[in-house]
Every structure is written in C-alpha cells, then in structure tokens.
Design a protein around this motif. Structure first.
Motif, short mmCIF file in Angstrom:
data_model
loop_
_atom_site.label_atom_id
_atom_site.label_comp_id
_atom_site.label_asym_id
_atom_site.label_seq_id
_atom_site.Cartn_x
_atom_site.Cartn_y
_atom_site.Cartn_z
N LEU A 45 0.84 -1.21 0.00
CA LEU A 45 0.00 0.00 0.00
C LEU A 45 0.87 1.26 0.00
CD1 LEU A 45 -2.86 -1.11 2.41
CD2 LEU A 45 -2.98 -0.77 -0.06
N VAL A 46 1.95 1.20 0.81
CA VAL A 46 2.87 2.33 0.87
C VAL A 46 3.49 2.55 -0.51
CG1 VAL A 46 5.10 3.09 1.81
CG2 VAL A 46 3.37 2.11 3.33
N LEU A 47 3.86 1.44 -1.16
CA LEU A 47 4.46 1.53 -2.49
C LEU A 47 3.50 2.22 -3.47
CD1 LEU A 47 6.76 0.56 -4.47
CD2 LEU A 47 5.30 -1.42 -4.90
N SER A 48 2.25 1.81 -3.38
CA SER A 48 1.24 2.40 -4.27
C SER A 48 1.15 3.90 -4.03
CB SER A 48 -0.09 1.70 -4.00
OG SER A 48 -1.12 2.40 -4.59
N GLU A 49 1.20 4.26 -2.74
CA GLU A 49 1.13 5.66 -2.35
C GLU A 49 2.34 6.43 -2.92
OE1 GLU A 49 -1.27 7.21 -1.06
OE2 GLU A 49 -0.25 9.14 -0.76
N VAL A 50 3.52 5.85 -2.80
CA VAL A 50 4.75 6.48 -3.30
C VAL A 50 4.62 6.71 -4.80
CG1 VAL A 50 7.22 6.11 -3.74
CG2 VAL A 50 6.26 5.57 -1.50
N LEU A 51 4.19 5.69 -5.53
CA LEU A 51 4.06 5.80 -6.98
C LEU A 51 3.06 6.89 -7.36
CD1 LEU A 51 4.11 2.10 -8.26
CD2 LEU A 51 5.86 3.86 -8.57
N ARG A 52 1.94 6.90 -6.63
CA ARG A 52 0.91 7.88 -6.93
C ARG A 52 1.44 9.31 -6.73
NH1 ARG A 52 -3.38 9.69 -4.66
NH2 ARG A 52 -2.90 8.71 -2.68
N ALA A 61 6.99 12.57 -1.55
CA ALA A 61 6.93 11.12 -1.22
C ALA A 61 7.75 10.74 0.00
CB ALA A 61 7.38 10.31 -2.43
N VAL A 62 8.50 11.73 0.58
CA VAL A 62 9.39 11.38 1.71
C VAL A 62 8.67 10.69 2.88
CG1 VAL A 62 10.81 12.39 3.55
CG2 VAL A 62 11.28 12.96 1.17
N PRO A 63 7.52 11.22 3.35
CA PRO A 63 6.87 10.54 4.49
C PRO A 63 6.52 9.09 4.15
CG PRO A 63 5.81 12.64 4.00
CD PRO A 63 6.78 12.41 2.92
N ALA A 64 5.98 8.89 2.91
CA ALA A 64 5.60 7.53 2.53
C ALA A 64 6.82 6.62 2.44
CB ALA A 64 4.86 7.55 1.20
N LEU A 65 7.94 7.19 1.90
CA LEU A 65 9.17 6.40 1.80
C LEU A 65 9.67 6.01 3.18
CD1 LEU A 65 11.12 8.21 -1.09
CD2 LEU A 65 10.33 5.84 -1.06
N ALA A 66 9.62 6.97 4.13
CA ALA A 66 10.06 6.68 5.50
C ALA A 66 9.19 5.59 6.11
CB ALA A 66 9.99 7.95 6.35
N ALA A 67 7.89 5.69 5.86
CA ALA A 67 6.98 4.66 6.40
C ALA A 67 7.33 3.30 5.80
CB ALA A 67 5.54 5.02 6.06
N GLY A 68 7.66 3.31 4.47
CA GLY A 68 8.03 2.06 3.80
C GLY A 68 9.26 1.44 4.44
N ALA A 69 10.29 2.29 4.75
CA ALA A 69 11.51 1.80 5.36
C ALA A 69 11.22 1.18 6.72
CB ALA A 69 12.52 2.93 5.49
N LEU A 70 10.35 1.86 7.48
CA LEU A 70 10.00 1.38 8.82
C LEU A 70 9.32 0.01 8.74
CD1 LEU A 70 10.22 2.62 11.66
CD2 LEU A 70 7.78 3.16 11.49
N VAL A 71 8.41 -0.10 7.78
CA VAL A 71 7.69 -1.37 7.61
C VAL A 71 8.66 -2.49 7.22
CG1 VAL A 71 6.03 -2.55 6.13
CG2 VAL A 71 5.48 -0.32 7.05
N ALA A 72 9.64 -2.14 6.36
CA ALA A 72 10.61 -3.15 5.95
C ALA A 72 11.45 -3.63 7.13
CB ALA A 72 11.51 -2.57 4.85
N VAL A 73 11.87 -2.65 7.97
CA VAL A 73 12.67 -3.04 9.15
C VAL A 73 11.85 -3.94 10.07
CG1 VAL A 73 13.71 -2.14 11.28
CG2 VAL A 73 14.15 -0.99 9.10
N LEU A 74 10.59 -3.55 10.26
CA LEU A 74 9.72 -4.35 11.13
C LEU A 74 9.59 -5.78 10.59
CD1 LEU A 74 8.06 -3.94 13.66
CD2 LEU A 74 6.06 -3.49 12.20
#
Ligand SMILES: Nc1ncnc2c1ncn2[C@@H]1O[C@H](COP(=O)(O)OP(=O)(O)OP(=O)(O)O)[C@@H](O)[C@H]1O
Ligand SMILES: [Mg+2]
Length: 679
Positions: A89-96, A111-124
C-alpha cells in the motif's frame, strides 16, 4: 496427455538378483499403505483439504514440546503478512505521489513521508522474520526428538510377537522416516503459514487496486502448483513401492562390510558374488530413478509453459486496461510489482505446501505405526504376583508362532517349584527355547494356562512377571558397552544408583561367580574396557568369554526364576563344569533355575528333567528315574556318554561356590516393595 493422468502405484521390475537371493521381490505388499494410495490418487483439492488433518499431529507435538516457540512463530509470521500488505500500500502511495507531482524533485519531496513509512515497515518485517527463524530453529529439533522418542517408546512396548511379525516390522521400518519428516514439517508449516498470510495480504491489496488482478495472479501460479504436487506424489509412490528393494540392496552392502561376515566374504569369495548382485539390483533401481527424473522434467516444463502463457495474458490485459483508461499508471505499477511478488510467493507457497504434503505422508506412517504399536503393546497393569515365589505351572499349554501351522508347543503341562533346578532337554527344534520365552512372559499361550502362583500370566501385571525373571538366551545380547555395564545392564539401576560403591562390588562378585573376572583381568582397562572391537580402544571377546559375561549378567540380575538357555555351548570343558556348578548354586528357597542344555552332564543333577519332543512333553522325572525308564532321555544320555567313550564329567553333587573359590554374593530373602529383589 500421459502427464494429465493421476499417478498410480506401479509394479516395479524384479531383478534377477532379488529372485536368486531372496526368492522373489523383497518389498512391501503395500497392504498397510493402501490408505495412502487411495489419497494419492485424489486430486489437488482433496490433498489440500486433507492437509490440516495431516499436519495436526506434528503441530500437537510442537504444542506439547515448546508452546512459547510455536506461538512466537505463528505471531511473527502473521506480523510479516501484515507488513508485506502495508508495504504494498505504501508503495502504491509512493508511486501515486511521484507520478502525480509536477517535477520529479517535487514528487520526491512529497513522497518522503511515505518512503520513511516504507523503510520502517521493511525493518519491522525483517525483525519479525528473524524472530520467526530463531523460534522455529528452537522448535524443530525438539519436535524431531519428541517424535523419535514416541517412535522408540512405542517400539519397545510392543509384544515380542509383533517384533517377529514381518508386517509389523515393515511398518516399524517405514516409520523411521517419520521423526526427521516431523522436523521438516514444522519448517514447512511455518513457511506455508507465512506464505498464506502474505498471499492473503497481497490478494487483498490487489483486489483493492483492481478486481481483475486477483484471478490473474491465480492463473499464473496454478500450473506450477499442479506440477509440484504431481512430482511429489510420484516420488512418494516410488519411495513406498521401492523401499524394500532399497533395503535389500542396503542389506547386501551391510553384509559385505560386516565384521562377522568378513571371513566368509574373503575365503569363500562371497564378496565378489554379493557385489555382483548389488550392482544388478542397483541398476534396476536406477531405471526407476531415471523414469522419475524424466517424468519430473516433463511435468515441470508443461507447468512452466502454462504459467508463462497465463502471465502473457495478465500483462496483455493490464496494457488493455491502461490504454482504455480503466486503470491509472500508478496502480498499474504497483500491480506489476504485486503480481510479481504475489506469483513468486504463490509459487513458494505451492512448493512449501508440497513439501508439507510429502513430509506429512511420512509423519502419517509414524502415526500409523504408533497407533498399531499401541494396539499390540504389552498391556499395562494387571493382577499383582505374590512377593514370594511358589510355583510356576503350565497346564496343557499350546503355542504356535504366527507364521507357522505346526504348533511349537502342544499340550505341555509341567511345574517349576521354588528351590529346584529344572532341566529342559530335547533335540533341536523341540520347543525348549519357545517354552523359555513363554515362561518369561515374552509370549502368551494360545490355549491352556500358565500361572505364577495361581495368577494367570495373561491377566498378570507383565511388568512384575519380567521383574521376576532373569533370562540368558541362546543369542543373548553382546552390548557394545564397557565390561562393567555389560554385567550391570542385567539390572539397570536408577540414575545416581549407577555409580554406587555397592553396585560396583556386586558387579565384581557376579563376574567372579561366572568366571568372567579372569577375563576382565586381561582386558586393557579392566571393567572399564569397551567390549566392541569396532570402536577405538575397545576389545573383543571370544564366544566362551562372552558366555561368561552373559552368566555374570544373569547372576547380577538376581531374579526369582533364572532361565539359562544353552549357557555353556561355547565354554571349554573346565569352564563348563564350573558353570554348571555355579548355575546349580543359584537356587535358593525362593529361587528356581530352569536350565536348557544339550550337555547331558549338566542335566543329571537337576531335580526334575523334562524331555520335549516335537513340541510335546514326552518324559519327566529325575536322572536315575529317566535312565531306568530307558526312553528318549536314556538314549540321549548314553549316546553322549559313548561319544566321549568315558564316563561323563563328574560334578560335585552339592551346590559349590564359584569357580574362583570366592563365596557367592550374599542374597536377601525378601524383595523390595516394587517387586525387584535386591542383593
Ligand atoms: N521366532 C520364530 N518364529 C517362527 N517359528 C519359530 C521361531 N522360533 C522358533 N520357531 C520354530 O519353533 C520350533 C521350536 O523352536 P525352539 O527354538 O523352541 O527349539 P529349541 O528346542 O530351542 O531348539 P534348539 O535346541 O535348536 O535351540 C521350531 O520348529 C522352530 O523352527
Ligand atoms: Mg533353543
């Protein structure tokens, strides 16, 4: 089209070597595994449907051995599924955001906030994955151990009859693969669970993006699933059908390298002979491997082609949707990635489900074995036996081995009184060893009665029957352990008790009693010498020396009924006289000795002699009485006496001390409350 047929059990070819060596195919008749054939012929869906039932056993074991680890794995896998969905979902948001912005720089900024959220999700996700790996790694060996323990426990608790039954042995053999499979089942369960959760998450995301994407994903992955399942079914069928062939080849291999066969292998040229047959059998098995490999290659190729075609259709449809303006570009971008990860995880899921299916078939064999062993187990509990030994009585006992028509014992009635020495004589195959096994509670009479002080052995607590018997059989076990343990194993002690000083003294006394002490003196590390030549620093004994150890073990056991079957066959004349003297010395007011031997000199001082012939009791009485009768006993006795052309060796008529002159181990008249007598 051949590929689309359901796999069925094939009749494997029989090699000429199998015919020559074993008189025919050496493989399972599959009677017990019909069940599986039936399921294997079922379709993919029915396989999937039966899966929960199939993994339930392993999961129950996991639940019993390490509950926290199992729960951690489940939670971590579920968490990973959620993170992968959120990631998409984050990826979709980034692309959009990127595609919707004016310039790339603006887009990146937005897209920075969405990218940061993506990184956090990946770490988790990574942290959860590592937790799952650690917990599963802890769980797997525990499950294997628990399954193996279950297997061994079931095996040691069955009646001897089951162990001698070929059908049961086959089950015993095939169930060996159960424990490692249980371990792998845990891993496969984890992977399957993870796969399902992340797939559900991806499917959810895809459905949100466009309703058409989900069926397309399934279309891509389905052929691969079918292919993998088919290959697994083929392999399982092949393993099951060929297992005895493999075992036969392994048997030949073992014969070629075993120590006992080594002299004949060399002198008689058996080595070359068996090696030739080994090659012959291996070649037949290799044709099966080739067949499997060809089938696998063809199946996988077909699956890949179908899956590729489905992918083409999917991407074509997406292009059409974009061109007609029914899907925007950002969604299409995410969809491509989601379809790729989705089909990869679906492929992985199919592979793990498949592993799970295959492994669980072996686990099922184990479960079936444990259930069958439970049915054939020596019953727990039963009537207690009196503490003091009075009489063991057989009345009209009949017993046949399962695979024999002729009874091994037929209408045998005899009594064994405490305080006496009873001898059983008769020619080879007359039923002496069988009688001994019945006495020890290893077999139950088919009809007639065998009572211990009035308690029918069938109804008695068998544990107590075993407790009262010391058994030195013709083929007693030569344990590959130290000299000390080889004697002490006659009465395995409780933990802690093993090291006690009294126990050590008893071992020495038992060895002295049997003349094994002089053997020990010559061993490089005395009582601590390992008796198994195959290991470093170990020593091997001669047949006669081993018999002395067997006798020492029997003495150490200190039971109420002492049964010795051919205890002197390998002893030199001097040791034989000593052994018979010591055996007679074992009797006491609460103890009976049952002596089976072909050495008539050892029989003559028995209180009662029973003569068996073709499973029937034909004569009974004392030595003089039977000589006077002039029957079978008299002729056997005379024949041996004439053979030596002299009087049979004279034995001292009274029980004498042990051969080395040391006094016998003091015995206690009473017994401990649990029925084991102590010295
Ligand atoms: N495990 C078995 N399964 C099937 N038949 C058996 C088994 N053990 C023995 N028999 C058969 O039962 C009969 C009695 O055998 P048993 O071993 O009791 O004889 P035995 O008197 O002890 O002979 P030996 O003097 O050679 O030791 C024989 O015909 C033998 O072939
Ligand atoms: Mg015998």
């Amino acid at each position: 089209m051949r590929l689309l047929k359901r796999p069925t059990a094939l009749q494997p070819a029989v090699s000429a070597s199998e015919r020559r060596l074993f008189g025919g195919p050496l493989r399972y008749d599959a009677g017990w595994s019909n069940h599986d054939y039936a399921r294997l012929e079922g379709r993919l869906l029915s396989t999937l449907r039966s899966m929960p039932r199939m993994v339930a056993g392993t999961l129950r074991l996991a639940w019993d051995t390490d509950r926290p680890a199992l729960l951690t794995v489940a939670a971590a896998e579920a968490g990973q599924g959620v993170t992968s969905a959120v990631g998409l979902l984050v990826l979709s948001e980034v692309l959009r955001t990127l595609l919707g912005a004016g310039t790339p720089a603006e887009g990146l900024h937005a897209a920075v906030p969405a990218l940061a959220a993506g990184a956090l999700v990946a770490v988790l996700g990574a942290v959860l994955a590592s937790r799952s790996t650690a917990a599963a790694g802890r769980l797997e060996p525990k499950v294997e151990r628990a399954a193996y323990e279950q297997y061994l426990k079931a095996a040691v608790e069955v009646e001897l009859e089951a162990i001698e039954d070929g059908e049961f042995r086959r089950l015993l053999d095939s169930a060996q693969w159960g424990p490692p499979s249980a371990r792998r089942t845990v891993g496969a369960c984890v992977a399957t669970l993870g796969g399902i959760i992340s797939l559900v998450a991806t499917a959810g995301v895809l459905t949100v993006l466009h309703p058409l994407l989900l069926p397309m994903l399934l279309l891509i992955a389905a052929p691969r699933g079918w292919g993998a399942m088919r290959v697994a079914q083929r392999r399982y069928l092949s393993v099951i059908t060929w297992v005895e062939h493999v075992r036969a080849a392994r048997l030949i291999g073992q014969l070629l390298i075993s120590r006992t066969s080594a002299p004949e292998v060399r002198v008689h040229g058996v080595g070359r002979y068996l090696l030739g047959h080994y090659r012959n059998m291996a070649e037949v098995a290799e044709t099966e491997a080739t067949r499997l490999a060809k089938d696998k290659a063809a199946t996988e190729l077909l699956a890949a082609a179908l899956s590729g075609a489905a992918a083409l259709v999917t991407y074509g449809a997406m292009v059409a949707l974009i061109v007609t303006g029914r899907m925007d570009l950002a969604v299409a971008g995410t969809a491509v990635i989601a379809v790729r990860t989705g089909s990869a995880s679906l492929g992985a899921l199919v592979a793990t489900t498949n592993t799970l299916h295959e492994e669980s078939l072996y686990v099922r064999d184990l479960e079936r074995f444990v259930a069958e062993a439970g049915r054939r187990a020596i019953p727990d509990g039963g009537l207690p036996l009196p503490e003091r030994l009075g009489t063991v009585r057989l009345e009209d006992v009949r017993f046949s081995y399962p695979d024999r028509d002729e009874p091994a014992l037929d209408g045998v009635s005899l009594t064994i009184e405490a305080g006496t020495v009873v001898a059983l004589v008769g020619e080879n195959g007359s039923g002496k060893s069988t009688l001994v096994k019945l006495l020890a509670g290893l077999h139950l009479p088919d009809s007639g009665s065998l009572t211990w002080d009035g308690v029918e052995v069938r109804d008695a607590d068998r544990e107590q029957v075993f407790d009262r018997v010391a058994l030195l059989t013709q083929d007693f076990e030569r344990w590959p352990v130290t000299a000390r343990t080889n004697i002490a194993i006659g009465r395995p002690g409780a933990e802690g008790d093993e090291e006690s000083v009294e126990r050590a003294a008893e071992v020495v006394a038992a060895a002295r009693y049997a003349g094994a002490d002089r053997v020990v003196e010559k061993l490089p590390h005395g009582y601590e010498t390992l008796l198994a030549r195959v290991f470093r620093g170990a020593s091997e004994l001669s047949g006669g020396q081993w018999q002395k150890f067997g006798l020492a073990r029997t003495r150490f056991r200190d039971a109420r009924v002492i049964v010795v079957d051919e205890p002197t066959s390998a002893l030199d004349p001097e040791a034989e006289i000593a052994a018979f003297d010591s055996i007679r010395g074992l009797t006491g007011p609460q103890r009976a000795v049952v002596l089976v031997t072909h050495r008539m000199s050892g029989v003559r001082y028995a209180d009662v002699i029973y003569v068996l012939h073709e499973g029937r009791l034909v004569e009974q009485g004392g030595h003089e009485e039977l000589l006077a009768l002039g029957g079978r006993y008299a002729s056997m006795f005379r024949m041996q006496a004439e053979q030596f052309a002299q009087q049979p060796p004279t034995l001292s008529p009274s029980p004498s001390p042990s051969p080395s002159g040391a006094s016998p181990i003091p015995r206690q008249a009473g017994a401990s409350p649990n029925g084991t007598s102590v010295t």
